[in-house]
Design an enzyme around this catalytic site. Structure first.
Site, mmCIF file in Angstrom:
data_model
loop_
_atom_site.group_PDB
_atom_site.id
_atom_site.type_symbol
_atom_site.label_atom_id
_atom_site.label_comp_id
_atom_site.label_asym_id
_atom_site.label_seq_id
_atom_site.Cartn_x
_atom_site.Cartn_y
_atom_site.Cartn_z
ATOM 1 N N ASP A 6 -4.216 6.537 4.333
ATOM 2 C CA ASP A 6 -3.429 7.200 5.387
ATOM 3 C C ASP A 6 -2.428 6.185 5.937
ATOM 4 O OD1 ASP A 6 -2.649 9.227 7.290
ATOM 5 O OD2 ASP A 6 -3.799 8.171 8.815
ATOM 6 N N SER A 7 -1.444 6.706 6.685
ATOM 7 C CA SER A 7 -0.469 5.808 7.323
ATOM 8 C C SER A 7 -1.114 5.036 8.473
ATOM 9 C CB SER A 7 0.695 6.636 7.861
ATOM 10 O OG SER A 7 0.211 7.547 8.830
ATOM 11 N N CYS A 69 -3.686 12.053 4.228
ATOM 12 C CA CYS A 69 -2.461 12.094 5.023
ATOM 13 C C CYS A 69 -1.608 13.220 4.458
ATOM 14 C CB CYS A 69 -1.735 10.753 4.880
ATOM 15 S SG CYS A 69 -0.125 10.687 5.681
ATOM 16 N N GLU A 149 -2.224 6.526 17.652
ATOM 17 C CA GLU A 149 -2.420 5.171 17.096
ATOM 18 C C GLU A 149 -2.720 4.161 18.205
ATOM 19 O OE1 GLU A 149 -2.360 3.657 13.916
ATOM 20 O OE2 GLU A 149 -2.578 5.692 13.130
ATOM 21 N N CYS A 179 -1.726 17.492 10.301
ATOM 22 C CA CYS A 179 -1.620 16.035 10.238
ATOM 23 C C CYS A 179 -3.035 15.526 10.483
ATOM 24 C CB CYS A 179 -0.668 15.542 11.327
ATOM 25 S SG CYS A 179 -0.724 13.758 11.597
ATOM 26 N N THR A 180 -3.446 14.548 9.685
ATOM 27 C CA THR A 180 -4.855 14.126 9.784
ATOM 28 C C THR A 180 -5.155 13.348 11.065
ATOM 29 O OG1 THR A 180 -4.382 12.163 8.437
ATOM 30 C CG2 THR A 180 -5.205 14.125 7.296
ATOM 31 N N HIS A 181 -4.117 13.019 11.826
ATOM 32 C CA HIS A 181 -4.361 12.419 13.141
ATOM 33 C C HIS A 181 -4.822 13.476 14.160
ATOM 34 C CE1 HIS A 181 -2.144 8.957 11.585
ATOM 35 N NE2 HIS A 181 -2.415 8.284 12.683
HETATM 36 N N1 DGL Z 1 -1.882 11.256 9.252
HETATM 37 C C1 DGL Z 1 -0.578 11.545 8.757
HETATM 38 C C2 DGL Z 1 -0.436 12.998 8.296
HETATM 39 O O1 DGL Z 1 -1.422 13.624 8.021
HETATM 40 C C3 DGL Z 1 0.475 11.055 9.542
HETATM 41 C C4 DGL Z 1 1.353 10.648 9.972
HETATM 42 C C5 DGL Z 1 2.454 9.754 10.231
HETATM 43 O O2 DGL Z 1 2.314 8.594 9.867
HETATM 44 O O3 DGL Z 1 3.443 10.247 10.762
HETATM 45 O O4 DGL Z 1 0.641 13.513 8.160
#
Ligand code: DGL
Length: 237
Positions: A6-7, A69, A149, A179-181
């Site tokens: 993930d990011s 992500c 974050e 979004c996984t966040h």
């Molecule tokens: N967790 C990422 C997603 O599912 C994220 C986001 C990001 O870095 O903008 O899209």
């Protein structure tokens, strides 16, 4: 070992769903926090950063990588599966999310996601491959990932941002956390949308992984089992 990319910290929500269902496998996680958020970066940049993260997980010994992500999935999964690592196994989270909508029979759904995921109509497109009569309203929430974050997952700021977006949905039966966040702010979303079903694509991906393994016993046989977990991040600047 199963690798998760993930990011940032969002993919931990997907990892948790997998560990809950498959506690015996070994797990490795890499979050590219130095470059987070990906949501408003250029396409080539997202592909390049995702490629580097996935390569790292394969180098560390992952037998399969989950792109935990949505943004990375919608930009890079085809290239990674078909061009860069055709001999490896890479799965994403968006198709399980789209399948859940159609399997549940929802007719009107909302999606909250990053700027890019919305701009390329990621969920709408995937849902419409399965059933083009479902109405899908996608809304971007670019402000949210940077807050999450920083560990801010509730309170006035998060609530105000979410209220401004969720109030734009009309007559939806279900909301996709695109979004996984966002599962990290699920409580706030639920309290703003009482009675609306929440679809978490990470959870759906973990549920569907069981049937994936049944269809690919050669992959299941290769994944190491020790119940270990290793989490790494690139350093945020
Ligand atoms: N967790 C990422 C997603 O599912 C994220 C986001 C990001 O870095 O903008 O899209």
């Amino acid at each position: 070992m199963i690798g998760f990319f993930d990011s940032g910290i969002g993919g931990l929500t997907v990892l948790a769903e997998f560990r809950k269902r498959f506690p015996d496998f070994d797990y490795a996680y890499f979050g590219d926090r130095a470059n987070c958020p990906y949501g408003d970066r250029e396409d080539e940049e997202i592909v390049d950063l995702t490629e580097r993260g996935v390569e790292r997980l394969f180098r560390e010994g992952a037998e399969i990588v989950i792109l935990a992500c949505n943004t990375a999935t919608v930009h890079a999964i085809r290239y990674l599966q078909q061009v860069r690592f055709p001999e490896k196994k890479i799965l994403g989270v968006t198709i399980p999310g789209a399948e859940k909508i159609v399997e549940s029979g929802y007719r009107h759904v909302g999606v909250l996601a990053t700027e890019w995921t919305v701009r390329i109509r990621a969920y709408k497109e995937r849902v419409h491959i399965l059933d083009d009569s479902v109405s899908v309203h996608e809304i971007a929430v670019p402000e949210l990932v940077p807050l999450i974050e920083r560990g801010i997952v509730g309170g006035e700021e998060v609530r105000e941002i979410l209220a401004a977006k969720t109030s734009q949905f009309q007559n939806i039966e279900a909301l996709v956390l695109g979004c996984t966040h966002y599962p990290l702010v699920r409580k706030e979303i639920e309290s703003l949308l009482p009675g609306i079903e929440i679809v978490d694509p990470g959870e759906e991906a973990a549920k569907k992984f069981a049937s994936y393994l049944e269809r690919h016993p050669e992959v299941e046989a290769k994944i190491s089992r020790g119940g270990t977990l290793r989490i790494n991040y690139s350093e945020p600047t």
